[in-house]
Scaffold this motif. Structure first.
Motif, PDB file in Angstrom:
ATOM      1  N   GLU A   9       2.158  16.437  -1.111  1.00  0.00           N
ATOM      2  CA  GLU A   9       1.497  16.091   0.180  1.00  0.00           C
ATOM      3  C   GLU A   9       0.120  16.318   0.196  1.00  0.00           C
ATOM      4  O   GLU A   9      -0.565  15.701   0.930  1.00  0.00           O
ATOM      5  N   GLU A  48       0.622   3.833   9.090  1.00  0.00           N
ATOM      6  CA  GLU A  48       1.203   2.953   8.475  1.00  0.00           C
ATOM      7  C   GLU A  48       0.735   2.786   6.809  1.00  0.00           C
ATOM      8  O   GLU A  48       1.227   2.834   5.886  1.00  0.00           O
ATOM      9  N   GLU A  51       1.232   6.072   5.097  1.00  0.00           N
ATOM     10  CA  GLU A  51       2.638   6.116   4.779  1.00  0.00           C
ATOM     11  C   GLU A  51       2.896   5.536   3.354  1.00  0.00           C
ATOM     12  O   GLU A  51       3.466   5.756   2.573  1.00  0.00           O
ATOM     13  N   ASP A  52       2.284   4.273   3.442  1.00  0.00           N
ATOM     14  CA  ASP A  52       2.673   3.479   2.053  1.00  0.00           C
ATOM     15  C   ASP A  52       1.827   3.996   1.057  1.00  0.00           C
ATOM     16  O   ASP A  52       2.511   3.880   0.080  1.00  0.00           O
ATOM     17  N   LYS A  55       4.020   6.877  -0.254  1.00  0.00           N
ATOM     18  CA  LYS A  55       5.325   6.287  -0.942  1.00  0.00           C
ATOM     19  C   LYS A  55       4.898   5.754  -2.213  1.00  0.00           C
ATOM     20  O   LYS A  55       5.550   5.864  -3.111  1.00  0.00           O
ATOM     21  N   ARG A  56       3.926   5.322  -2.391  1.00  0.00           N
ATOM     22  CA  ARG A  56       3.422   4.575  -3.584  1.00  0.00           C
ATOM     23  C   ARG A  56       3.128   5.813  -4.704  1.00  0.00           C
ATOM     24  O   ARG A  56       3.025   5.830  -5.817  1.00  0.00           O
ATOM     25  N   ASP A  58       4.674   8.743  -4.677  1.00  0.00           N
ATOM     26  CA  ASP A  58       5.824   9.526  -5.050  1.00  0.00           C
ATOM     27  C   ASP A  58       6.439   8.459  -6.202  1.00  0.00           C
ATOM     28  O   ASP A  58       6.811   8.960  -6.834  1.00  0.00           O
TER      29      ASP A  58
END
Length: 58
Positions: A9, A48, A51-52, A55-56, A58
Motif C-alpha cells: 500500500e 477508480e 484502485e485499478d 489491483k494491478r 497486487d
C-alpha cells in the motif's frame, strides 16, 4: 494487517504522489489551488484509477 500488505500500500501511494507532484511542477500548478476545484466526477474517476492501479500492482 500483514506487513506485506502494508508495504504494497505504501509503495503505490508514494509513487502516485511523486508522479503527481512532478506533473504539477512541470506545469506550474499549485496543489492547494487544485484541491478545491475538482468536480465530484473527476474525484471519482481518480479514485477508480488509483484502485485499478493498486489491483494491478497486487
Amino acid at each position: 494487517m500483514s506487513d506485506l500488505l502494508k508495504k504494497t500500500e505504501i509503495v503505490p501511494n508514494k509513487l502516485i504522489d511523486l508522479l503527481v507532484s512532478d506533473i504539477f511542477s512541470k506545469h506550474g500548478v499549485d496543489k492547494e489551488q487544485v484541491k478545491g476545484k475538482l468536480s465530484e466526477e473527476k474525484k471519482q474517476m481518480l479514485k477508480e484509477m488509483v484502485e485499478d492501479l493498486a489491483k494491478r500492482v497486487d
